[in-house]
Design an enzyme around this catalytic site. Structure first.
Site, PDB file in Angstrom:
ATOM      1  CB  ALA A  67      -0.888  -0.014   1.243  1.00 34.10           C
ATOM      2  N   GLY A 113       0.705  -5.052   1.034  1.00 31.02           N
ATOM      3  CA  GLY A 113      -0.520  -5.131   0.243  1.00 31.02           C
ATOM      4  C   GLY A 113      -0.309  -5.756  -1.127  1.00 31.02           C
ATOM      5  CD  GLU A 116      -1.897  -7.674   3.237  1.00 31.86           C
ATOM      6  OE1 GLU A 116      -1.553  -6.516   2.919  1.00 31.86           O
ATOM      7  OE2 GLU A 116      -2.409  -7.940   4.340  1.00 31.86           O
ATOM      8  CD  GLU A 136       1.988  -5.507   5.756  1.00 30.74           C
ATOM      9  OE1 GLU A 136       2.852  -6.390   5.938  1.00 30.74           O
ATOM     10  OE2 GLU A 136       1.153  -5.551   4.845  1.00 30.74           O
TER      11      GLU A 136
HETATM   12  C1  HXC Z   1       5.081   4.408  -1.264  1.00 29.32           C
HETATM   13  C2  HXC Z   1       6.957   3.438  -2.171  1.00 29.32           C
HETATM   14  C3  HXC Z   1       6.575   2.168  -1.665  1.00 29.32           C
HETATM   15  C4  HXC Z   1       5.348   2.095  -0.930  1.00 29.32           C
HETATM   16  C5  HXC Z   1       8.439   1.939  -2.709  1.00 29.32           C
HETATM   17  N1  HXC Z   1       8.101   3.240  -2.809  1.00 29.32           N
HETATM   18  N2  HXC Z   1       7.527   1.267  -2.020  1.00 29.32           N
HETATM   19  N3  HXC Z   1       6.213   4.533  -1.960  1.00 29.32           N
HETATM   20  N4  HXC Z   1       4.652   3.236  -0.758  1.00 29.32           N
HETATM   21  N5  HXC Z   1       4.888   0.945  -0.429  1.00 29.32           N
HETATM   22  C6  HXC Z   1       8.852   4.311  -3.476  1.00 29.32           C
HETATM   23  C7  HXC Z   1      10.079   4.729  -2.676  1.00 29.32           C
HETATM   24  O1  HXC Z   1       9.741   5.641  -1.649  1.00 29.32           O
HETATM   25  C8  HXC Z   1      10.940   5.369  -3.760  1.00 29.32           C
HETATM   26  O2  HXC Z   1      10.454   6.659  -4.006  1.00 29.32           O
HETATM   27  C9  HXC Z   1      10.609   4.502  -4.988  1.00 29.32           C
HETATM   28  O3  HXC Z   1       9.368   3.840  -4.713  1.00 29.32           O
HETATM   29  C10 HXC Z   1      11.659   3.421  -5.247  1.00 29.32           C
HETATM   30  O4  HXC Z   1      11.837   2.698  -4.048  1.00 29.32           O
HETATM   31  P1  HXC Z   1      13.265   2.518  -3.346  1.00 29.32           P
HETATM   32  O5  HXC Z   1      12.994   2.226  -1.914  1.00 29.32           O
HETATM   33  O6  HXC Z   1      14.160   3.658  -3.652  1.00 29.32           O
HETATM   34  O7  HXC Z   1      13.788   1.223  -4.114  1.00 29.32           O
HETATM   35  P2  HXC Z   1      14.743   0.086  -3.552  1.00 29.32           P
HETATM   36  O8  HXC Z   1      15.878   0.689  -2.749  1.00 29.32           O
HETATM   37  O9  HXC Z   1      15.114  -0.743  -4.752  1.00 29.32           O
HETATM   38  O10 HXC Z   1      13.851  -0.770  -2.550  1.00 29.32           O
HETATM   39  C11 HXC Z   1      12.733  -1.447  -3.026  1.00 29.32           C
HETATM   40  C12 HXC Z   1      11.827  -1.916  -1.826  1.00 29.32           C
HETATM   41  C13 HXC Z   1      11.525  -0.666  -0.944  1.00 29.32           C
HETATM   42  C14 HXC Z   1      12.586  -2.966  -1.008  1.00 29.32           C
HETATM   43  C15 HXC Z   1      10.584  -2.508  -2.411  1.00 29.32           C
HETATM   44  O11 HXC Z   1      11.031   0.391  -1.784  1.00 29.32           O
HETATM   45  C16 HXC Z   1      10.553  -0.924   0.143  1.00 29.32           C
HETATM   46  O12 HXC Z   1      10.896  -1.490   1.188  1.00 29.32           O
HETATM   47  N6  HXC Z   1       9.309  -0.460  -0.039  1.00 29.32           N
HETATM   48  C17 HXC Z   1       8.305  -0.507   0.979  1.00 29.32           C
HETATM   49  C18 HXC Z   1       7.756  -1.882   1.108  1.00 29.32           C
HETATM   50  C19 HXC Z   1       6.715  -1.964   2.202  1.00 29.32           C
HETATM   51  O13 HXC Z   1       6.976  -1.645   3.387  1.00 29.32           O
HETATM   52  N7  HXC Z   1       5.477  -2.363   1.843  1.00 29.32           N
HETATM   53  C20 HXC Z   1       4.395  -2.443   2.780  1.00 29.32           C
HETATM   54  C21 HXC Z   1       3.635  -1.152   2.822  1.00 29.32           C
HETATM   55  S1  HXC Z   1       2.353  -1.200   4.043  1.00 29.32           S
HETATM   56  P3  HXC Z   1      11.454   7.914  -4.180  1.00 29.32           P
HETATM   57  O14 HXC Z   1      10.511   9.067  -4.299  1.00 29.32           O
HETATM   58  O15 HXC Z   1      12.331   7.931  -2.977  1.00 29.32           O
HETATM   59  O16 HXC Z   1      12.190   7.592  -5.467  1.00 29.32           O
HETATM   60  C22 HXC Z   1       1.143  -2.111   3.357  1.00 29.32           C
HETATM   61  C23 HXC Z   1      -0.090  -2.230   4.186  1.00 29.32           C
HETATM   62  C24 HXC Z   1      -1.134  -3.050   3.507  1.00 29.32           C
HETATM   63  O17 HXC Z   1       1.258  -2.621   2.301  1.00 29.32           O
HETATM   64  C25 HXC Z   1      -2.433  -2.994   4.242  1.00 29.32           C
HETATM   65  C26 HXC Z   1      -3.215  -1.748   4.007  1.00 29.32           C
HETATM   66  C27 HXC Z   1      -4.605  -1.840   4.521  1.00 29.32           C
END
Ligand code: HXC
Length: 257
Positions: A67, A113, A116, A136
């Site tokens: 998400a 997400g 999911e 998460e």
């Molecule tokens: C918003 C995101 C994002 C996310 C990546 N980006 N994932 N933005 N939400 N979930 C953005 C980064 O901020 C970055 O933006 C760009 O995408 C590229 O990501 P990087 O981190 O620079 O890439 P990398 O170093 O290759 O790492 C990839 C990654 C990492 C390992 C996938 O991006 C990451 O850990 N993302 C978050 C994963 C996560 O925590 N997902 C769960 C979210 S909570 P900029 O602007 O800096 O270039 C969830 C809840 C679900 O899903 C339930 C809801 C009800």
């Protein structure tokens, strides 16, 4: 007609291909993208030209990286709970209970997400570079789009605890061995493999397929999902949630006291 270009659909040989294309955020799901996928599913639900759906992410890096953290970082408890609930209503439960088979073609990161979303689909094919995880807890959250339920259903309690409590990613190969994925193939073979499975389902009776999906889903109740939505909502606004989401946005490790 939606004016967004973030989710596209094409239909070929009775297969609908839904592609999420938001490269700046690694295809992270925001409310607009969720609504767009919902609208596409609504449009094809009664279309006899569509017998199966394949959902994928554009590019070679991410299926869906979760998400959109930026979108929900300042949400209140009420908004957090509403985020999860509307996600289920518009998308996740819609896919799980869709009357036609839905296959996830996982072409890279499937996190939070994103995993999911893949798990709400009826089958999952992944490319070798795919990485799967429920990170998460590193954000001060729990999985809120069905992860605590569907991951446990797919891989069992012990491994689900490990994936959710450590928040660590696993490889596609490990996902295959756990039963989280149906197949793992090279990136080039991803779509052909998904199409091969889709084509096999197309040969079968649509009415029997619809009833099979209903019957298999009936093995699992919805109480756990509802419980997850409530617990997910409770995470919002807490100090740990603020620290977890801020840390991600500031590109640093969270420091939970
Ligand atoms: C918003 C995101 C994002 C996310 C990546 N980006 N994932 N933005 N939400 N979930 C953005 C980064 O901020 C970055 O933006 C760009 O995408 C590229 O990501 P990087 O981190 O620079 O890439 P990398 O170093 O290759 O790492 C990839 C990654 C990492 C390992 C996938 O991006 C990451 O850990 N993302 C978050 C994963 C996560 O925590 N997902 C769960 C979210 S909570 P900029 O602007 O800096 O270039 C969830 C809840 C679900 O899903 C339930 C809801 C009800």
């Amino acid at each position: 007609m939606s004016d967004s270009k973030e989710v596209s659909i094409s239909i070929e040989n009775k297969i609908a291909f839904i592609t999420i294309n938001a490269p700046k955020t690694l295809n992270a799901l925001n409310r607009k993208i969720i609504k767009e996928i919902h609208q596409h599913l609504y449009n094809i639900k009664y279309d006899n030209d569509v017998r199966v759906v394949i959902i994928t992410g554009a590019g070679e890096k991410a299926f869906v990286a979760g998400a959109n953290i930026k979108e929900f970082a300042s949400f209140s408890k009420k908004e957090g709970q509403e985020l999860a609930q509307s996600g289920h209503d518009l998308l996740f439960n819609k896919i799980a209970n869709f009357s036609k088979p839905v296959i996830a073609a996982v072409n890279g990161y499937a996190l939070g997400g994103g995993l999911e979303l893949a798990m709400a689909c009826h089958m999952r094919v992944a490319s070798e570079n795919a990485k799967l995880g429920q990170p998460e807890v590193s954000l001060g959250l729990i999985p809120g789009y069905g992860g605590t339920q569907r991951l446990t259903q797919l891989i069992g309690k012990g491994k689900a605890f490990e994936m959710i409590l450590t928040g660590q990613m696993i490889s596609a190969k490990e996902g295959l061995s756990l039963g989280l994925l149906n197949y793992v193939v090279s990136l080039e073979e991803l779509m052909p493999k998904a199409i091969e499975i889709a084509s096999k389902t197309i040969e079968n009776s649509p009415a029997a397929i619809k009833k099979s999906i209903k019957a298999i889903n009936a093995v699992f109740g919805n109480i756990g999902l509802q419980n997850e939505v409530e617990l997910f909502g409770q995470c919002f606004g807490t100090d740990e949630f603020k620290e977890g989401t801020q840390a991600f946005l500031e590109k640093r490790k969270p420091n939970f006291k």
